[in-house]
Design an enzyme around this catalytic site. Structure first.
Site, PDB file in Angstrom:
ATOM      1  N   GLY A  14       0.807  -1.206   0.000  1.00 31.20           N
ATOM      2  CA  GLY A  14       0.000   0.000   0.000  1.00 31.20           C
ATOM      3  C   GLY A  14       0.848   1.266   0.000  1.00 31.20           C
ATOM      4  N   ASP A  22      -8.575   0.114   0.804  1.00 32.91           N
ATOM      5  CA  ASP A  22      -9.174   1.445   1.008  1.00 32.91           C
ATOM      6  C   ASP A  22      -9.379   2.234  -0.272  1.00 32.91           C
ATOM      7  OD1 ASP A  22      -9.305   1.081   3.726  1.00 32.91           O
ATOM      8  OD2 ASP A  22      -7.332   1.951   4.108  1.00 32.91           O
TER       9      ASP A  22
END
Lengths: 341, 341, 341, 341
Positions: free
Chosen positions: D102, D127
């Site tokens: 990420g 997300d």
């Protein structure tokens, strides 16, 4: 104790859960050794085995299929094997054998048991056709998959004013079609136990459309058959009723309905999706419990018995009781279903 | 016959399936009239009813919740209602009442029945805590949802070498935690029936990590409690054990484990996802069968009875038998589960 | 503004989500009136409409199918309707029409637009064959259903050392087979864009078995075809390639593989389960966004345009651009897939 | 070429699919050697690696988590490692490194790349907060799980006339809450990008009840915050906003709503179920494609780049572009969502 375990017959969600449970209970609680027999009775005859450890069964609870494999045995070899069952046990080096399988396996297990091989059986069948147990693992998963399919088919049938014919597993008994048909809210359910009259089926559908309903779902077991002489049209090739041909009952019935009532009808053949993949929670629990009790039965010397579910409890029952007759859909279940068709 | 039907108590997947089945069986097969009572016994007292037709129940088989609503009744009003039960039936205009609900509902139904209201009950509970029936609808769906969650948590726990604490429903009994824990392959299962020792739980987890395993899953029923004096640390606010506070057992246990063993632990509180949504195939079938038999019981005058599943058959049993005691997890089920933890 | 909305063409998960979104945006934010046209263009021609309120679209977000229905129109009637498009709009009483449909619908919408009917289009297709938009709703659901089936088939194929042939939708393009095949880890993917050589397919499978693998999964689009002259055996009835016959490509290919390599091969025909039922989250979101933008396009007078997804944003594009060519699987996607077969 | 591959940061469905794809493409098509680095950058520093073969990645496509593990690295060690990046590559014996992770991983990857380590990155995030790519794998699965939960909660909320507050992941961005809220038909969506006013939320709910609606669903991102001074009541312990405490925003908001409007409100905290388990079909396909392109980028020497999805194609973009800013929910997405709340 040296405990052998084998899986035999058609694939069924929960087989691995039984194997895992047998290994855990036997090794952790009884300090047994567990020997996995490959490819069912074939591996027993050919002495193809491997030791099973806790690590070997790690992560298999949720997986369909069987890590031990399953295969068919020619009748002659099986007969021979039965006659020398005890030697077989010595060669393979087992004190007791847990045989997990369906009707054919239970019959074989019984013969082995009669011939002196210390066998304990665990019944499995997606078809729910084994008598002497309330239900076995595998059936709930099959019904779950079939019901999900019917749920999906309903909206598309409604939008297009169509008939959808869903062919479900069940050559000799109609349990999957009955339960998935009830759960999915099918409008027709056709099962082997009750030869159907095509005219009755088509009239039911026509009446639905006449009442303003825009679609109909028919759940048909692969073994369901029309009463002789009631099919109006000819369909398919030479092997009319066989499983492998293109003219299974789902295809034939759909074509028949379409011509009869003059509305689009579509067949859906779910096939092996019903017997593969991760077992439902219920099947995992039942398979795990069966594994536990199979080990207990072996330690208690309850050979020739199989694990059975009776009102929530697992009890040993003579294999002979289970294979005495096929468990078919009784009248009482049928009339319950009829009310909501 | 004019048949009333009401749903009472907490939400449970399958309530609508019972209502639909009652309506179909009563109207189609018996030419009854069916009156839906709104918001459980409250609607009975306040005479809030509406006629239910086949159209009203179209499409509800697969839907969670209840189209009739459900509500709590203050004790005083209930007592008064019981004492004038017969008038109530006349006011509402019903010859028999089908009351669908859990333990509280069954108790109320029994009181009404004793007071002369012709009541037939259908048991529902996601908790599986009703005695006298093998199982009721709702429980399978709850276990299904909880098991899916555990399946998902396993991979994330393993990748991060974490402990995951899954809090499941069950204030007085541990059936959901037991069954979902077994189906999901949890490493610890904590239930109200067996107060747990936090040290034992933490040692089990530490041993797992010591054996090279990289994670642990603990399934804990919301009603599970530590044996007095065994929790090392203080957690949460004033209402330590209450359901609505931030300090439910899942949160507290997770924090306790984390501090004790020094590894990350995370709570997951599934909450009402376990009692909402579309019922599983099994729950739909059972609910449908219960509805059918409730209508039959009413026609046969088997008042004061409830439908029960016994070894695959639906039979009427006196409500009194069902509410005599809570069905808790027996020792036999516990030892089966322990072997695979 | 009086806004008409219709759905046309084959069923597709997400149609109801578009309708709901159009109604919400139009009524709540623009104070429009919304008129639902029944059964697609047929309802337009026959002036069968009904007002749609917020209540009418309550609860339909998650439901498959279309509350407005969908039907085919004979070509002559359509031509006539196009020529008097403006009168049609007056009769029905609409200021702008939102037409939701696939390639055929877009072509019709374009003709209506050219003839002066103020049309805005929303593309739908489970096949993903509409150019000018990154993707449309419906495709993700179809791929989701197909992938779940392949997941299930893998374990049963492995246990029985079988080949499973899964026939998926896609007559002209192979997007569903490509994406579900990749997602399910299929070992062969056959699509209309690339005529296949049966020998290559069988050799691939034989090599797998030679390497010790115990099964193979082949995902085949219903429109996939063997290169001429490569099928060794004769199969099926007279209508070899048609969809409704018993000899679809899945059945034929499975039989061919079985005879060629001498191992059991089983076909699974998922059929309409791929286009029915509740849409995936992604399809619900995209459908909802399309509905919003269709209303905006109508208010901005962007007639003759359709909503399109481009890198996460919704933009209007001329319908003409979208129907200029079929979106087929490009070489770049194919070579990505080949690496993991 | 000797290709290293590591996974870093939080768990994300699809990590294994990338690893599998890298191994297949590298070994089968380029005859590369692939070295798996354990526990992310920590394994790189500590030289903990193992060779990855085709067999090692068999069966992992559908599994959540990462077979390579993931761990955090203390800042000091990371800084040091960056300064001697080239030596590190020599020690580990890799010509190029594929780093899957990420935002933090991308930042680290960029530093390593700047320091001379030949790094190619693959972005992952449930997300959806990584800029420069339309979307990454993991997000679709998280939204899928959250939407299924909301679907289930709706019926139970409706039956009991309750408010349900669903806390979803997303500390800095509200994508999961936005997409799952839209897909589930939530009535309130609260995201970090838009501080909420508790009064507005409660008034919305009260209005719904006033209009005769019987329930409300609020989807709240864990990072959503009330505008300062708008919360009426005090809740929870000392660490008001922290993730591990019992007083997360879901719990607090639910309690606040209950006291404010005087109706039952229940929180549901889905937690890590959103980032575990089998990836959706879409995530599997995207992850597989990313893996393919990461190998290509390594062979083309496109170091310092990451794979990105742009309108259906995978392209390399400078890592610097991706980490320049967090991708937050833009106004345009928000107003689309508002229309259907």
């Amino acid at each position: 104790m040296r405990l052998g375990v084998l899986t035999s017959g058609g694939d069924c969600p929960g087989l691995n859960a039984v194997i895992r449970s047998v290994v855990h209970r036997a090794i952790t609680d009884h300090a047994d050794e567990v020997v996995g027999v490959e490819d069912g009775f074939l591996g027993l005859i050919e002495n193809r085995t491997r030791t099973l450890t806790l690590d070997d069964v790690h992560g298999i609870l949720t997986r369909g299929g069987t890590i031990l494999g399953s295969a068919r045995v020619a009748r002659d070899r099986m007969r021979e094997a039965v006659s020398r069952a005890k030697e077989l046990a010595d060669e393979v080096g087992i004190d007791a054998l847990v045989a997990i399988g369906g009707e054919g396996t239970l019959t074989a297990a019984r013969m082995f048991s009669d011939a002196g091989l210390p066998v304990v059986a665990v019944p499995k069948t997606i078809d729910n056709d084994i008598d002497a147990t309330d239900v076995t693992f595998g059936h709930d998963t099959a019904v779950h998959v079939a019901t999900e399919a019917i749920d999906r088919l309903k909206t598309t049938a409604e939008s297009h004013q169509r008939v959808m014919v869903v062919e479900l597993m069940g050559r000799h008994t109609g349990w999957i079609a009955l339960n998935a048909g009830m759960a999915g809210g099918a409008h027709g359910i056709l099962i082997p136990e009750r030869p159907f009259d095509i005219e009755t089926v088509c009239c039911m559908i026509e009446e639905r459309f006449a009442r303003g309903k825009k679609f109909a779902i028919v759940a048909v077991a692969e073994g369901a058959r029309p009463a002789p002489g009631t099919m109006k049209f000819e369909h398919g090739g030479t092997d009319l009723y066989g499983h492998q041909t293109f003219g299974g009952i789902g295809n034939r019935l759909s074509a028949e309905i379409e011509r009869w009532i003059g509305k689009e009808s579509r067949p859906v053949i779910l096939g092996h999706t019903q017997r593969g993949g991760s077992p439902t929670a219920q099947d995992r629990v039942l398979a795990t419990r069966f594994g536990w009790h199979a080990v207990e039965a072996a330690h208690e010397g309850a050979f020739g018995h199989m694990t059975a579910l009776r009102s929530g409890r697992i009890v040993p029952v003579p294999i002979a009781d289970a294979v005495a007759r096929l468990k078919t859909v009784p009248e009482s279940r049928w009339i319950e279903a009829e009310a909501v068709l």
